[in-house]
Design a protein around this motif. Sequence first.
Motif, PDB file in Angstrom:
ATOM      1  N   SER A  15       0.831  -1.210   0.000  1.00  0.00           N
ATOM      2  CA  SER A  15       0.000   0.000   0.000  1.00  0.00           C
ATOM      3  C   SER A  15       0.860   1.252   0.000  1.00  0.00           C
ATOM      4  N   ASN A  16       0.353   2.307  -0.689  1.00  0.00           N
ATOM      5  CA  ASN A  16       1.039   3.604  -0.681  1.00  0.00           C
ATOM      6  C   ASN A  16       0.883   4.297   0.668  1.00  0.00           C
ATOM      7  N   ASP A  17      -0.185   3.967   1.421  1.00  0.00           N
ATOM      8  CA  ASP A  17      -0.463   4.595   2.716  1.00  0.00           C
ATOM      9  C   ASP A  17      -0.497   3.506   3.781  1.00  0.00           C
ATOM     10  N   ILE A  18       0.530   3.470   4.649  1.00  0.00           N
ATOM     11  CA  ILE A  18       0.606   2.394   5.647  1.00  0.00           C
ATOM     12  C   ILE A  18      -0.386   2.585   6.782  1.00  0.00           C
ATOM     13  N   ASN A  19      -1.049   3.777   6.857  1.00  0.00           N
ATOM     14  CA  ASN A  19      -2.008   4.014   7.937  1.00  0.00           C
ATOM     15  C   ASN A  19      -3.399   3.469   7.609  1.00  0.00           C
ATOM     16  N   LYS A  20      -3.671   3.240   6.308  1.00  0.00           N
ATOM     17  CA  LYS A  20      -4.984   2.752   5.890  1.00  0.00           C
ATOM     18  C   LYS A  20      -4.820   1.543   4.982  1.00  0.00           C
ATOM     19  N   ILE A  21      -5.850   0.743   4.893  1.00  0.00           N
ATOM     20  CA  ILE A  21      -5.797  -0.477   4.084  1.00  0.00           C
ATOM     21  C   ILE A  21      -7.186  -0.766   3.513  1.00  0.00           C
ATOM     22  N   ASP A  22      -7.221  -1.342   2.320  1.00  0.00           N
ATOM     23  CA  ASP A  22      -8.487  -1.757   1.714  1.00  0.00           C
ATOM     24  C   ASP A  22      -8.912  -3.081   2.366  1.00  0.00           C
ATOM     25  N   VAL A  23      -9.939  -3.018   3.192  1.00  0.00           N
ATOM     26  CA  VAL A  23     -10.339  -4.186   3.977  1.00  0.00           C
ATOM     27  C   VAL A  23     -10.868  -5.316   3.102  1.00  0.00           C
ATOM     28  N   SER A  24     -11.379  -4.991   1.890  1.00  0.00           N
ATOM     29  CA  SER A  24     -11.918  -6.022   1.002  1.00  0.00           C
ATOM     30  C   SER A  24     -10.830  -7.010   0.583  1.00  0.00           C
ATOM     31  N   ASN A  25      -9.697  -6.473   0.032  1.00  0.00           N
ATOM     32  CA  ASN A  25      -8.612  -7.354  -0.400  1.00  0.00           C
ATOM     33  C   ASN A  25      -8.026  -8.138   0.773  1.00  0.00           C
ATOM     34  N   TYR A  26      -7.901  -7.471   1.928  1.00  0.00           N
ATOM     35  CA  TYR A  26      -7.292  -8.114   3.091  1.00  0.00           C
ATOM     36  C   TYR A  26      -8.152  -9.278   3.596  1.00  0.00           C
ATOM     37  N   LEU A  27      -9.467  -9.044   3.808  1.00  0.00           N
ATOM     38  CA  LEU A  27     -10.326 -10.102   4.346  1.00  0.00           C
ATOM     39  C   LEU A  27     -10.523 -11.231   3.339  1.00  0.00           C
ATOM     40  N   ASN A  79     -20.540 -17.895   1.479  1.00  0.00           N
ATOM     41  CA  ASN A  79     -21.095 -16.741   0.755  1.00  0.00           C
ATOM     42  C   ASN A  79     -20.421 -15.498   1.345  1.00  0.00           C
ATOM     43  N   PHE A  80     -19.455 -14.955   0.624  1.00  0.00           N
ATOM     44  CA  PHE A  80     -18.529 -13.952   1.164  1.00  0.00           C
ATOM     45  C   PHE A  80     -18.654 -12.667   0.359  1.00  0.00           C
ATOM     46  N   LYS A  81     -19.227 -11.637   0.957  1.00  0.00           N
ATOM     47  CA  LYS A  81     -19.407 -10.351   0.263  1.00  0.00           C
ATOM     48  C   LYS A  81     -18.805  -9.230   1.115  1.00  0.00           C
ATOM     49  N   VAL A  82     -17.720  -8.635   0.609  1.00  0.00           N
ATOM     50  CA  VAL A  82     -17.045  -7.561   1.342  1.00  0.00           C
ATOM     51  C   VAL A  82     -16.873  -6.370   0.417  1.00  0.00           C
ATOM     52  N   GLU A  83     -17.390  -5.224   0.814  1.00  0.00           N
ATOM     53  CA  GLU A  83     -17.234  -4.008   0.024  1.00  0.00           C
ATOM     54  C   GLU A  83     -15.819  -3.435   0.188  1.00  0.00           C
ATOM     55  N   ALA A  84     -15.393  -2.703  -0.846  1.00  0.00           N
ATOM     56  CA  ALA A  84     -14.085  -2.052  -0.778  1.00  0.00           C
ATOM     57  C   ALA A  84     -14.179  -0.822   0.122  1.00  0.00           C
ATOM     58  N   LYS A 112     -23.613 -27.531   4.921  1.00  0.00           N
ATOM     59  CA  LYS A 112     -22.846 -26.641   5.784  1.00  0.00           C
ATOM     60  C   LYS A 112     -22.619 -25.319   5.057  1.00  0.00           C
ATOM     61  N   LYS A 113     -23.037 -24.247   5.688  1.00  0.00           N
ATOM     62  CA  LYS A 113     -22.892 -22.928   5.042  1.00  0.00           C
ATOM     63  C   LYS A 113     -22.349 -21.897   6.042  1.00  0.00           C
ATOM     64  N   ILE A 114     -21.488 -21.031   5.504  1.00  0.00           N
ATOM     65  CA  ILE A 114     -21.014 -19.870   6.262  1.00  0.00           C
ATOM     66  C   ILE A 114     -21.263 -18.630   5.412  1.00  0.00           C
ATOM     67  N   ASN A 115     -21.919 -17.628   6.016  1.00  0.00           N
ATOM     68  CA  ASN A 115     -22.206 -16.379   5.315  1.00  0.00           C
ATOM     69  C   ASN A 115     -21.466 -15.231   6.010  1.00  0.00           C
ATOM     70  N   PHE A 116     -20.909 -14.350   5.199  1.00  0.00           N
ATOM     71  CA  PHE A 116     -20.240 -13.174   5.776  1.00  0.00           C
ATOM     72  C   PHE A 116     -20.451 -11.969   4.870  1.00  0.00           C
ATOM     73  N   ALA A 126     -20.576   4.332   8.977  1.00  0.00           N
ATOM     74  CA  ALA A 126     -20.587   3.165   9.870  1.00  0.00           C
ATOM     75  C   ALA A 126     -20.198   1.911   9.103  1.00  0.00           C
ATOM     76  N   LEU A 127     -19.565   0.984   9.823  1.00  0.00           N
ATOM     77  CA  LEU A 127     -19.145  -0.298   9.264  1.00  0.00           C
ATOM     78  C   LEU A 127     -20.094  -1.388   9.775  1.00  0.00           C
ATOM     79  N   SER A 128     -20.697  -2.123   8.842  1.00  0.00           N
ATOM     80  CA  SER A 128     -21.654  -3.186   9.195  1.00  0.00           C
ATOM     81  C   SER A 128     -20.986  -4.539   9.002  1.00  0.00           C
ATOM     82  N   PHE A 129     -20.943  -5.363  10.073  1.00  0.00           N
ATOM     83  CA  PHE A 129     -20.254  -6.662  10.083  1.00  0.00           C
ATOM     84  C   PHE A 129     -21.294  -7.731  10.433  1.00  0.00           C
ATOM     85  N   ASN A 130     -21.541  -8.702   9.517  1.00  0.00           N
ATOM     86  CA  ASN A 130     -22.535  -9.754   9.745  1.00  0.00           C
ATOM     87  C   ASN A 130     -21.939 -11.109   9.377  1.00  0.00           C
TER      88      ASN A 130
END
Length: 566
Positions: A433-445, A464-469, A502-506, A514-518
């Motif tokens: 990353s160009n900015d070490i203080n912030k990170i794109d959570v989508s690519n990381y997770l 079923n994995f859906k993460v916004e950038a 067997k299913k896992i949804n995220f 606000a950040l919504s985590f389900n």
Amino acid sequence: MKYLFLLILFFVYPYSFSQKDDIVDFGQNLIYENKLEEAISYYEKHLAETTNEEQKIHLFLGLAEIYKLQLNYDVANSYYVQAFTTIKSSNNIQLEFLYHVKMMEFYRKRVLFDKAVEHLDKASLILKVKQINDANMAKFYGRKAALFTEHFFKPDSTLLYAKKALQLSKKVNDKKGVFYATLEISGVYEEKKDYRKAINYLKELIEYAKENNLVQSQVDAYINYTRILIKDNQLNKALEECLNALKFAQENDLFYGEILFIDNIRNIYKKLENIPKAYEYLERRLKLTDKYYNIEHNEFLFELEEKYKLAEKENQIKINKLEIENQNKALASSKTKLYIIIGLFLITIIGILLIAYFLRKSKEDNKRLKALSKENEFLLSEANHRINNNLQLVVILILDQLKKASDTESIQLKNILTKVESISTLHKHLYKSNDINKIDVSNYLNDVKSGFFDIFKEQDIKTNFKVEAVEIPSDYAMYLGLLLTELFINSIKHAFGNQQNKKINFQLGQINDALSFNYSDNGTTTSNQDKKPKLIDKLCRQLKIDYKINTKSGFSFSFVTEISND
């Protein structure tokens, strides 16, 4: 007579340009074949002989490319400067466009993407007002595709520009252009995880490079080919190809390729759980990495010192000349004029000395700042490599302990391993990353999830994995990664029992600020149980969030919290 002259010119003019093209093309073929020292002698010989400005520009650009391949970026840059100076004096728009394309690649190679984008913009401005020939447009689209792969991260745009580059390269018979346009296309399929198609492209490219004696390009194709074989879990095939490619890189003195192949071999042995071999190649990689950074660092300091000495000599010569001129004037004038001249001379000398003092002080300060800046860049890069290597070593040591551990200890070690890999993934993203203080959570997770791919597949768990950038603070991202890792582990260990489906949804997204985590699973063994996992609770308290757990139908965990990107 007039018509006879025109007839002679008609035949001689194309021949002169053919000669120029033959010289440039022959030198370029030496570069393709990795005969770099021979190419330097060839270019310098013709540079001393030529009076044709256009040919001189191509020779400057050729020498710059050679020194870039040798990692001697200072000398490469000096030739780019000479090329640009000659281009401006000749007012050749086609070559000015080509210069900016070459500089795009020069800075992309050094991972200085902001500078590369500056030259992309300058080339694009020329393109708006001037029609550019097919050969230069092929190079432009090829390097633009590479920037969209490594900097803008837009695979669809990469594919669009790579196909344009491929079409034009075939039209003008630019073999190197054909190769690298196709290489970018294979990279798009790798990004889309269509490994079979990417592998087929790379097999064809390896053969294409062999047929056309493109030595540098052959190594580049092998680097991508072996990496994708590893991703596709064809480990034995990948190991065989890596060992062959390593031998090829060593025989052709391709030092950077040698480092990458050794690192791939280390990665394969780690996956094959051959810990001694993995450790052996890790040590080899560390030695080569030290050597690589020492080469760049020592060259920088040496050239900086030489430039400083040269500037000092030039200043001394100027001062000596000025003294001689003033002395001659004083001897030729009258006594009165002599006193005036001596007075002015002394004032001049004092002024010159003051200016020289402040200029020298300024140069020394700039020299120190540049040296410190380069040193800091080197140390930061080295630190990142050391951290990455140490994290990999920790993973290898944990894997080694797993082989000796009991079932109870094995579960605990696997839990530790997933958390270390989660932190290692975060470090990889921060390093890129160009900015070490912030990170794109989508690519990381998504990378955190990829670490569980084999377990999900083995236990037939659908996801079923859906993460916004969303860009979030890096320390906040670390806790989210650990939280998701712990939720995965709990579901795998406790949720499903012997059930078939067997299913896992995220889902993770941003609603205003606000950040919504389900997170949820459809496990039956945890239904209607009053569960409050201790580690998850501690992580939530560290994040200062209020969460909800529901076990009426499987297990679900959720929270909504405000985030700040300040």
